[in-house]
Design a protein around this motif. Structure first.
Motif, PDB file in Angstrom:
ATOM      1  N   PHE A  18       0.750  -1.169   0.031  1.00  0.00           N
ATOM      2  CA  PHE A  18       0.060  -0.040   0.088  1.00  0.00           C
ATOM      3  C   PHE A  18       0.759   1.132  -0.066  1.00  0.00           C
ATOM      4  CE2 PHE A  18      -2.864  -3.322   1.358  1.00  0.00           C
ATOM      5  CZ  PHE A  18      -3.829  -2.969   0.603  1.00  0.00           C
ATOM      6  N   THR A  19       0.045   2.294  -0.430  1.00  0.00           N
ATOM      7  CA  THR A  19       0.794   3.795  -0.371  1.00  0.00           C
ATOM      8  C   THR A  19       1.263   3.887   0.831  1.00  0.00           C
ATOM      9  OG1 THR A  19      -1.466   4.447  -0.142  1.00  0.00           O
ATOM     10  CG2 THR A  19      -0.421   4.552  -2.414  1.00  0.00           C
ATOM     11  N   ASN A  20       2.404   4.633   1.075  1.00  0.00           N
ATOM     12  CA  ASN A  20       2.999   4.848   2.481  1.00  0.00           C
ATOM     13  C   ASN A  20       3.351   3.842   3.257  1.00  0.00           C
ATOM     14  OD1 ASN A  20       3.318   7.950   2.122  1.00  0.00           O
ATOM     15  ND2 ASN A  20       1.034   7.908   1.867  1.00  0.00           N
ATOM     16  N   THR A  56     -10.938   2.839  -0.792  1.00  0.00           N
ATOM     17  CA  THR A  56     -10.038   2.290  -1.744  1.00  0.00           C
ATOM     18  C   THR A  56     -10.230   0.721  -1.982  1.00  0.00           C
ATOM     19  OG1 THR A  56      -8.335   1.960   0.073  1.00  0.00           O
ATOM     20  CG2 THR A  56      -8.533   4.245  -1.386  1.00  0.00           C
ATOM     21  N   TYR A  85     -11.598  -0.336  -5.213  1.00  0.00           N
ATOM     22  CA  TYR A  85     -10.645  -0.100  -6.431  1.00  0.00           C
ATOM     23  C   TYR A  85      -9.729  -1.410  -6.555  1.00  0.00           C
ATOM     24  CZ  TYR A  85      -6.485   1.268  -9.316  1.00  0.00           C
ATOM     25  OH  TYR A  85      -5.397   1.329 -10.140  1.00  0.00           O
ATOM     26  N   TYR A  90      -6.567   7.063   1.511  1.00  0.00           N
ATOM     27  CA  TYR A  90      -5.310   7.690   0.506  1.00  0.00           C
ATOM     28  C   TYR A  90      -6.133   8.587  -0.533  1.00  0.00           C
ATOM     29  CZ  TYR A  90      -1.184   7.947  -2.610  1.00  0.00           C
ATOM     30  OH  TYR A  90      -0.275   8.374  -3.465  1.00  0.00           O
ATOM     31  N   LEU A  91      -7.307   8.313  -0.917  1.00  0.00           N
ATOM     32  CA  LEU A  91      -8.000   8.940  -2.170  1.00  0.00           C
ATOM     33  C   LEU A  91      -9.025   9.963  -1.287  1.00  0.00           C
ATOM     34  CD1 LEU A  91      -8.295   6.312  -4.856  1.00  0.00           C
ATOM     35  CD2 LEU A  91      -6.568   8.323  -4.568  1.00  0.00           C
ATOM     36  N   SER A 150       1.685  -1.387  -5.740  1.00  0.00           N
ATOM     37  CA  SER A 150       1.063  -0.546  -4.763  1.00  0.00           C
ATOM     38  C   SER A 150      -0.221   0.018  -4.938  1.00  0.00           C
ATOM     39  CB  SER A 150       1.831   0.578  -4.439  1.00  0.00           C
ATOM     40  OG  SER A 150       1.656   1.359  -3.490  1.00  0.00           O
ATOM     41  N   PRO A 154      -3.595   1.917  -3.171  1.00  0.00           N
ATOM     42  CA  PRO A 154      -4.039   3.168  -2.325  1.00  0.00           C
ATOM     43  C   PRO A 154      -4.563   2.644  -0.878  1.00  0.00           C
ATOM     44  CG  PRO A 154      -5.826   2.874  -3.862  1.00  0.00           C
ATOM     45  CD  PRO A 154      -4.855   2.017  -4.402  1.00  0.00           C
ATOM     46  N   TYR A 155      -3.904   2.906   0.172  1.00  0.00           N
ATOM     47  CA  TYR A 155      -4.217   2.787   1.632  1.00  0.00           C
ATOM     48  C   TYR A 155      -5.481   3.406   1.776  1.00  0.00           C
ATOM     49  CZ  TYR A 155      -3.019   1.634   6.712  1.00  0.00           C
ATOM     50  OH  TYR A 155      -3.041   1.355   7.833  1.00  0.00           O
TER      51      TYR A 155
END
Ligand SMILES: *Cc1c(COP(=O)(O)O)cnc(C)c1O
Length: 423
Positions: free
Chosen positions: A132-134, A178, A181, A171-172, A165, A167-168
């Motif tokens: 995941f992001t971050n 997410t 998605y 994140y959006l 990766s 989106p956590y």
């Protein structure tokens, strides 16, 4: 000669943020060689949940050394390893109805992550892993490939592949789930995303900026993994061992991960130790297939066993973490209300709290000022924009209040120097 500057590699980092030469430490206090005292709101980045030189644990460690207890034994059987495994099963796993086998990889968190990823690939025969992001999972190549931070990734020097990766949670923005998605990419033959071996996730991203996933999001993620026969790995290296309140961060979400990575505070005394918890049916390793000289650190077994016996037989430490965490959160929220143009929000769980600044420079200045005022505190996040509280879990109320006072004073000083920001 300043031997650190002249001899130690440029890669050194924490010594730059905390420019002192430390000599002694006890509980939530450290002293430098000049006798200056520092309050610890940093907790060895999560490796010192039971504080420095914890008195309950120290006695067991000293006794073990005094009796010439075996220290190094690769992964041979030892009395201290047996006691550790029995205690871990009795105090941690069984009361939570968790059924895992325990792998001892090398003694660092990143090694636990490497082992988990390797095993997931071996079990499923698939190459890629969804992260995941971050996310932050460690600095060796496999762990780095599932880590978000561009600066850390750039250190690899080779392409970091076999990972995607996603989106956590959050994140959006608040309005987008997410998981929708991720679900779509798995279901849709045109997504360009291959079916992965595993998903690896932190329930709360420590290095990534104290981003907290909701229990519903985590549960949906787990359900999605089950549906697609993707292994579900939780990296509880920083958020485990009571940091968020319960021993495992995923307990209140009711999750049942296929593998769990633990390190940092599992060594009890700041000793290096890492574990991979593996669902028994997934334990398809051949003997020696993931090897290492420093698997099973006997001194860490002794300390970890003592810590479990002292702190995890009942829920008193968990309740203390929740109470002290709530107090930190309340103070952080007050800072956000007082200086809404400086702070974005307060977030976290248990004694894992972040104060999000709207600019990274301010976060750095606040931590530097806190250090000047006798407190260790670190930033996190992609731009180091989050001031993070990781005080030892054993800290008392007085220590918490003192830390919050130092922090408030430091904020006022930093903002006072920058006239445009005074509230
Ligand atoms: C610290 C950390 C690691 C890496 O552990 P090391 O012992 O530094 O290799 C991995 N995952 C998370 C979530 C961490 O916080």
């Amino acid at each position: 000669m300043n031997v650190f500057e002249e001899l130690e590699s440029e890669v050194r980092s924490y010594c730059r943020g905390f420019p002192a030469v430390f000599e002694r430490a006890k509980d939530h206090w450290l002293w430098d060689e000049n006798g200056n005292r520092y309050l610890d709101f940093f907790g060895g980045a999560g490796a010192l949940n039971y504080g420095h030189n914890n008195e309950h644990i120290k006695g067991k460690v000293l006794e073990y050394i005094q009796n010439d207890g075996i220290i190094h034994s690769l992964d041979m059987a030892s009395v201290s390893k047996r006691e550790f495994l029995e205690t871990f099963n009795e105090i941690i796993l069984e009361p939570r109805k968790l059924n895992y086998k325990v792998q001892f990889p090398g003694p660092t968190g990143t090694n636990a992550v490497e082992a988990a990823l390797k095993l997931a690939r071996k079990v499923t025969g698939r190459d890629s892993v969804i992260s995941f992001t971050n996310a932050f999972h460690g600095m060796t190549l496999g762990a780095l490939s599932v880590t978000g931070n561009a600066f850390k990734r750039s250190g690899a020097g080779v392409p970091l592949g076999n990972a995607v990766s996603m989106p956590y949670d959050g994140y959006l923005g608040d309005d987008t789930d997410t998981i929708d998605y991720l679900e779509k990419t798995l279901e849709d033959g045109g997504s360009g995303i291959d079916l992965p071996a595993a998903v690896i996730v932190e329930t709360l991203q420590g290095e990534g900026g104290i981003n907290v996933a909701s229990f519903e999001w985590l549960k949906r993620l787990e359900d999605l993994c089950r549906r697609w026969e993707i292994l579900f790995i939780i990296d509880d290296i920083q958020s485990g061992c009571g940091r968020t309140g319960p021993f495992f961060s995923f307990e209140p979400a009711g999750l049942d991960p296929d593998m769990v990575c633990l390190s940092k505070s599992i060594g009890g005394y700041g000793f290096p130790l890492a574990l991979v918890l593996i669902k028994p049916e997934l334990d398809v390793w051949e003997p020696g297939e993931h090897n290492g000289t420093f698997r099973g650190n006997n001194l860490a077994f002794v300390a970890s066993t003592a810590a479990m016996r002292q702190y995890w037989r009942d829920d008193s430490l968990s309740r203390q973490v929740e109470a002290n965490g709530a107090r930190v959160r309340e103070a952080f929220e007050k800072f956000v209300m007082t200086w809404p143009d400086v702070f974005v929000e307060a977030r976290g769980r248990g004694l894992f709290q972040g104060l999000v600044c709207n600019d990274a420079e301010i976060a750095d200045k606040i931590c530097a000022e806190a250090f000047a005022n006798g407190m260790l505190m670190e930033t996190s996040g992609a731009e180091s924009e989050v001031v993070k509280c990781l005080a030892p879990l054993t800290i008392d109320q007085e220590g918490i209040e003192m830390g919050l006072e130092i922090l408030e004073k430091s904020i006022r000083t930093v903002l006072g120097k920058d006239d445009s920001r005074v509230a």
